[in-house]
Scaffold this motif. Structure first.
Motif, PDB file in Angstrom:
ATOM      1  N   HIS A  61       0.836  -1.206   0.000  1.00  0.00           N
ATOM      2  CA  HIS A  61       0.000   0.000   0.000  1.00  0.00           C
ATOM      3  C   HIS A  61       0.869   1.254   0.000  1.00  0.00           C
ATOM      4  O   HIS A  61       0.586   2.229  -0.718  1.00  0.00           O
ATOM      5  CB  HIS A  61      -0.912  -0.025   1.220  1.00  0.00           C
ATOM      6  N   SER A  62       1.924   1.243   0.802  1.00  0.00           N
ATOM      7  CA  SER A  62       2.814   2.407   0.897  1.00  0.00           C
ATOM      8  C   SER A  62       3.500   2.675  -0.438  1.00  0.00           C
ATOM      9  O   SER A  62       3.641   3.833  -0.863  1.00  0.00           O
ATOM     10  CB  SER A  62       3.866   2.162   1.982  1.00  0.00           C
ATOM     11  N   ARG A  64       2.362   1.810  -3.357  1.00  0.00           N
ATOM     12  CA  ARG A  64       1.314   2.311  -4.259  1.00  0.00           C
ATOM     13  C   ARG A  64       1.068   3.804  -4.040  1.00  0.00           C
ATOM     14  O   ARG A  64       0.896   4.573  -4.987  1.00  0.00           O
ATOM     15  CB  ARG A  64       0.024   1.520  -4.037  1.00  0.00           C
ATOM     16  N   GLN A  65       1.057   4.229  -2.774  1.00  0.00           N
ATOM     17  CA  GLN A  65       0.857   5.651  -2.475  1.00  0.00           C
ATOM     18  C   GLN A  65       2.002   6.501  -3.021  1.00  0.00           C
ATOM     19  O   GLN A  65       1.788   7.610  -3.509  1.00  0.00           O
ATOM     20  CB  GLN A  65       0.761   5.851  -0.960  1.00  0.00           C
ATOM     21  N   ALA A  66       3.213   5.960  -2.939  1.00  0.00           N
ATOM     22  CA  ALA A  66       4.391   6.714  -3.375  1.00  0.00           C
ATOM     23  C   ALA A  66       4.501   6.766  -4.894  1.00  0.00           C
ATOM     24  O   ALA A  66       4.949   7.772  -5.461  1.00  0.00           O
ATOM     25  CB  ALA A  66       5.656   6.106  -2.786  1.00  0.00           C
ATOM     26  N   TYR A  67       4.076   5.671  -5.555  1.00  0.00           N
ATOM     27  CA  TYR A  67       4.200   5.572  -7.012  1.00  0.00           C
ATOM     28  C   TYR A  67       2.851   5.157  -7.606  1.00  0.00           C
ATOM     29  O   TYR A  67       2.663   4.022  -8.055  1.00  0.00           O
ATOM     30  CB  TYR A  67       5.274   4.549  -7.384  1.00  0.00           C
ATOM     31  N   PRO A  68       1.881   6.076  -7.625  1.00  0.00           N
ATOM     32  CA  PRO A  68       0.520   5.711  -8.049  1.00  0.00           C
ATOM     33  C   PRO A  68       0.422   5.252  -9.492  1.00  0.00           C
ATOM     34  O   PRO A  68      -0.503   4.514  -9.840  1.00  0.00           O
ATOM     35  CB  PRO A  68      -0.271   7.006  -7.811  1.00  0.00           C
ATOM     36  N   PHE A  89      -3.706  -3.651  -3.632  1.00  0.00           N
ATOM     37  CA  PHE A  89      -2.859  -2.529  -4.027  1.00  0.00           C
ATOM     38  C   PHE A  89      -1.905  -2.878  -5.166  1.00  0.00           C
ATOM     39  O   PHE A  89      -1.174  -2.013  -5.639  1.00  0.00           O
ATOM     40  CB  PHE A  89      -2.054  -2.021  -2.829  1.00  0.00           C
ATOM     41  N   SER A 183       7.031   7.097   2.841  1.00  0.00           N
ATOM     42  CA  SER A 183       6.302   6.966   4.101  1.00  0.00           C
ATOM     43  C   SER A 183       5.660   5.588   4.197  1.00  0.00           C
ATOM     44  O   SER A 183       5.169   5.040   3.200  1.00  0.00           O
ATOM     45  CB  SER A 183       5.214   8.035   4.207  1.00  0.00           C
ATOM     46  N   GLU A 185       2.695   3.219   5.532  1.00  0.00           N
ATOM     47  CA  GLU A 185       1.318   3.149   6.014  1.00  0.00           C
ATOM     48  C   GLU A 185       1.194   1.899   6.877  1.00  0.00           C
ATOM     49  O   GLU A 185       1.159   0.788   6.356  1.00  0.00           O
ATOM     50  CB  GLU A 185       0.343   3.081   4.831  1.00  0.00           C
ATOM     51  N   TRP A 188      -3.533  -1.903   7.622  1.00  0.00           N
ATOM     52  CA  TRP A 188      -4.215  -2.316   6.407  1.00  0.00           C
ATOM     53  C   TRP A 188      -5.658  -2.631   6.750  1.00  0.00           C
ATOM     54  O   TRP A 188      -5.931  -3.510   7.564  1.00  0.00           O
ATOM     55  CB  TRP A 188      -3.535  -3.551   5.814  1.00  0.00           C
TER      56      TRP A 188
END
Length: 345
Positions: A61-62, A64-68, A89, A183, A185, A188
């Motif tokens: 998930h982290s 994915r957030q960093a590299y959408p 994710f 960062s 996360e 979950w």
């Protein structure tokens, strides 16, 4: 060395890995931050330790957030592919023969296939996952290979060092991501889409008058269910007005036949081999008793209480934010486990 360990691949895998990745062998240097600017293809290899798959979900998930915009894939052993598909994710699950010997034709083909994908960024999670996992990452052909350093081997071109023996899994993942300025996360939370639950004909969460409690038949690391334990759990739940839901797969066929013979009319049986089926029904349950950590992780992602027995790995994967949902029961009796889950309601 015990005889079985000679055949489980550990010794021979280390010899094979030594030929390719021994300390001191040349590995081309890379410009780390150039590869981290905008990776298009990312591969994540969860730890093969107990709970490693779903424990990797916050890490994935982290990323994915960093590299959408990245194409993120997970590499797991073939037997875990249906479970990995439940982690929302990632774009794709790659299943491979991670239980085969490093010198086998199947593993060589896997490494060749990974090279052809030309991954920009590859993560090997866990400071103590198998040599086999780490060696496959080393041979993946990824431009930037991130992992924890090994004393004898140089698998990665971006190594994280330090003592990890006392670190939890989440702390290791946080450490890895902080090293590349991403960062973490830490939690979950997930839900199976309700249209899938309806399509399967399973009860919807909070919309059923039945009180379902789930029991996973899979054995855990060094822990096995006995027929007596299973009988005690089911009898206690039935006596308290709960409806047991049995999660099973092919490996538990003998236990399934026994339970159908002794309690069949009182049980809901759900085959985990159709991964979404087990997840969809578990989501409607009020709690889970299990020895194997895979579905314990999944239950926590749903916010469902869990009961299990203590073991050496438990502190690696239970996040402090989930403490109120968990109970560890030292008493091996089935009744104690069954009652502990009722108390968490």
């Amino acid at each position: 060395m015990a005889l079985p360990s000679l055949f489980d691949g550990t010794l021979f895998d280390r010899l094979a890995a030594w030929r390719l990745y021994a300390r001191g062998k040349f590995r081309e240097s890379v410009s780390v931050f150039d590869h981290l600017k905008d990776p298009r293809k990312v591969l994540i290899v969860p730890s093969d330790k107990p709970g490693g798959l779903f424990g990797a979900a916050p890490f994935i998930h982290s990323v994915r957030q960093a590299y959408p915009q990245a194409d993120i894939r997970i590499l797991v052993a073939e037997v875990r592919a249906h479970l990995a598909a439940l982690i929302p994710f990632a774009d794709e699950v790659i299943s491979g023969p991670l239980d085969a010997s490093l010198w086998s034709t199947k593993v060589k083909k896997l490494c060749s296939d990974l090279k052809s994908e030309q991954f920009d960024l590859v993560f090997c999670l866990g400071s103590d996952c198998s040599v086999r996992n780490a060696a496959v990452v080393g041979a993946s052909g990824g431009r930037l290979l991130v992992g924890f350093s090994r004393q004898d081997f140089n698998f990665f071109n971006f190594e994280l060092t330090g003592s990890h023996e006392s670190k939890s899994e989440r702390d290791e993942h946080r450490h890895m991501l902080s090293a590349i300025n991403v960062s973490y996360e830490s939690s979950w939370r997930w839900a199976v889409p309700l249209d899938i639950v309806r399509e399967k004909g399973f009860p919807l969460p909070d919309e059923s008058s039945s009180k379902y409690l789930a029991l996973d038949l899979a054995d855990g690391l060094g822990q096995r269910w006995s027929n007596k334990q299973l009988d005690e759990i089911l009898q206690h739940w039935l006596s308290k007005g709960f409806e047991p839901v049995i999660l099973f797969s092919l490996a538990e066929d003998k236990k399934v036949r026994y339970l159908k013979k002794t309690h069949g009319q009182d049980l809901r049986m759900v085959d985990k081999r159709n991964g979404i089926d087990g997840a969809a029904f578990l989501q409607s349950c009020q709690g889970l008793v299990a020895l194997n950590t895979d579905y314990l992780h999944l239950a926590l992602a749903f916010g469902i209480p869990i009961v299990t027995r203590p073991h050496a790995e438990v502190n690696r994967w239970i996040d402090p934010i989930d403490k109120d949902l968990c109970e560890l029961v030292s008493d091996s009796g089935g009744t104690a486990l069954a009652e502990a889950l009722i108390r968490l309601q």
